[in-house]
Design an enzyme around this catalytic site. Structure first.
Site, short mmCIF file in Angstrom:
data_model
loop_
_atom_site.label_atom_id
_atom_site.label_comp_id
_atom_site.label_asym_id
_atom_site.label_seq_id
_atom_site.Cartn_x
_atom_site.Cartn_y
_atom_site.Cartn_z
CE LYS A 78 -4.04 1.85 2.50
NZ LYS A 78 -4.94 1.66 3.64
CB SER A 153 -8.35 3.29 2.43
OG SER A 153 -7.48 2.79 3.45
CB SER A 177 -8.45 0.52 5.43
OG SER A 177 -9.24 1.66 5.24
N1 GLN Z 1 -13.42 3.40 5.74
C1 GLN Z 1 -12.88 3.93 6.96
C2 GLN Z 1 -12.66 5.41 6.83
O1 GLN Z 1 -12.89 5.93 5.78
C3 GLN Z 1 -11.63 3.20 7.35
C4 GLN Z 1 -10.38 3.75 6.81
C5 GLN Z 1 -9.18 2.97 7.19
O2 GLN Z 1 -9.28 1.94 7.87
N2 GLN Z 1 -8.01 3.48 6.82
O3 GLN Z 1 -12.27 6.06 7.77
#
Ligand code: GLN
Length: 478
Positions: A78, A153, A177
């Site tokens: 990532k 994400s 994420s």
């Molecule tokens: N979808 C969640 C957010 O937008 C989680 C993001 C993440 O875990 N980095 O905050």
């Protein structure tokens, strides 16, 4: 021999060690697949130019007997995890040309093993999102249906592994994420206990919530990756000592918070979940109804605490020290232009929200109240874990949605995180494992089962996880 793109870490390891394939063969095969298919998936922001050089080094290690679980294994990383000498953009315009000057702790560990980095994975900007649509460099597509999002994400890592453009990968999980994209792409995604993996060299989003973890094709592979990246690190003040982790307790009792599985959950997802729970019962597990009285407030608390931390962490991107700058006519307009042009709309929304909930006069009403809720949820979990070994929920309330379907509706987008954020708020570990597929207009869309364990009992997740994989494989073989 199995096709190279279908290999797991363990099967690839055996072939490498027996000399049936070389690390260069493996790297070339994945590099070629990545180059051919990335146009359609947009999983990689960059496929590295030095993949074969890395593989040659791994082959030399293998020849000299310096062999580790990940020597010669090609991974997708990532783009918020620093690899020295490579761009690390966090999928943001503001860091488009930033080159990492050091390795993250997890990268150091992987390099020692001779793992291969195929390239940088697309993601939501600074890890904020559930669909990868917030990337400044275009959306990633779900390999199971190209009209749908891969989750987020860590959507690039998930689509990369699911599309066979890498054997496994790393993501980060602040509110789901790793687990949510794993669920939507048919993979195993695992968020370790907070403090198990050093955050050194991972771009901070919500520092009290962030963890790095694996996305892989099997529970075994996720565990292999975890064993390599974990470990105490003095450069992360929240890193836990190695000896506080328990050995696997035998998982017997599984808690299901049925009161929390009523609203906003897709009927097909719920049906598969209930079917799998029934099969766990038939296999001899005790299924127990549990109450987590404050879990309904988790999403609201998360969307206060997380932006508060985001607004602080993202303050460093000012174009002065690194990253892209847009000069203005004075110091203030330097800042507003640079940050106005450099951040996408979702990052700006969260910076504003976070600054608001921390501001004088509002901090008590929002930030401190959310912190109190967070503590309450943690004590609810603790209490429940006195009577069950793990908790089971669906990972995501719905299968992958269509690209664009929720992009103008932030609240609907945030709803995707309902089952994953309580885990980050309380620091416990959780794993998402494929539990089946649901049909949507001819596409079979994967959905995941989430198992949650008490703090530092990560090992239990791997044992129940392996057993659950067998149940699902048997169900699909029939
Ligand atoms: N979808 C969640 C957010 O937008 C989680 C993001 C993440 O875990 N980095 O905050």
């Amino acid at each position: 021999m199995e096709a190279i793109e279908k290999l797991h870490i363990s099967t690839a390891r055996a072939l490498l060690d027996e000399g049936k394939i070389t690390a260069v063969d493996l790297a070339q095969a994945y590099q070629k697949r990545a180059q051919e298919h990335n146009g359609e998936l947009n999983a990689y922001l960059e496929i590295f130019g030095d993949v074969i050089t890395q593989a040659e080094r791994a082959d030399r290690m293998i020849a000299s007997g310096d062999v580790h679980p990940l020597t010669g294994i090609p991974l997708i990383i990532k783009d918020n995890i620093l690899i020295k000498g490579h761009i690390a953009s966090g999928a943001s315009k503001i860091l488009e040309n930033y080159v990492a000057s050091y390795d993250a702790h997890v990268i150091e560990n992987l390099k020692k093993q001779g793992a291969i980095f195929l390239g940088r994975a697309n993601m939501d900007e600074f890890a904020m999102g559930s669909s990868t649509e917030n990337s400044a460099f275009g959306v990633t597509k779900n390999p199971h249906d190209l009209e749908r999002i891969p989750g987020g994400s860590s959507g690039g890592s998930a689509a990369g592994v699911s599309g066979d453009l890498a054997i496994a990968g790393l993501g980060t999980d602040t509110g789901g994420s790793i687990r949510q994209p794993a669920s939507l792409c048919g993979l195993v995604g695992y968020k370790p206990t907070y403090g198990a993996v050093s955050r050194y060299g991972a771009m901070a989003m919500g520092s009290s919530l962030d963890q790095i973890g694996p996305l892989a094709k099997t529970v075994d592979d996720a565990q292999i990756l975890f064993e390599v990246i974990r470990g105490h690190d003095t450069r992360d003040a929240t890193s836990l000592p190695d000896d506080v982790f328990g050995s696997a307790r035998e998982v017997k009792r599984i808690g299901v918070p049925r009161h929390f599985l009523r609203e906003g959950i897709d009927a097909d997802v719920l049906a598969i979940f209930e079917q799998r729970i029934e099969e766990l019962k038939e296999r001899g597990y005790d299924i127990v109804d549990i109450e987590l009285p404050n879990i309904t407030y988790a999403l609201a608390a998360y969307y206060i605490i997380m932006p508060a931390e985001v607004s602080t962490n993202l303050a460093r991107y000012d174009g002065m020290r690194y990253g892209v700058a847009t000069p203005g006519k004075d110091l203030l307009s330097d800042y507003t232009q640079t940050r106005g042009n450099g951040f996408g709309p979702e990052s700006r929304r969260r910076i504003l929200l976070g600054s608001f909930v921390l501001s004088s006069g509002y901090a008590d009403a929002y930030y401190r109240k959310a912190t109190a809720v967070r503590n309450q949820i943690a004590s609810d979990f603790k209490k429940v874990f006195e009577s069950v070994d793990v908790i089971a929920t669906p990972t995501s309330p719905t299968p992958a949605f269509k690209i664009g379907e929720r992009s103008d509706d932030p609240l609907n987008m945030y709803a995707a995180d309902i089952f994953t954020v309580p885990v980050n708020l309380t620091g416990v570990p959780a794993i998402s494992i494929p539990m089946g597929t649901v049909d949507r207009k001819g596409s079979a869309l994967p959905v995941g089962m989430q198992f949650i364990a008490p703090q530092r009992e990560d090992e239990s997740l791997f044992s129940i996880g392996r057993d659950f994989e067998t149940i699902v494989t048997t169900a699909y073989a029939q």
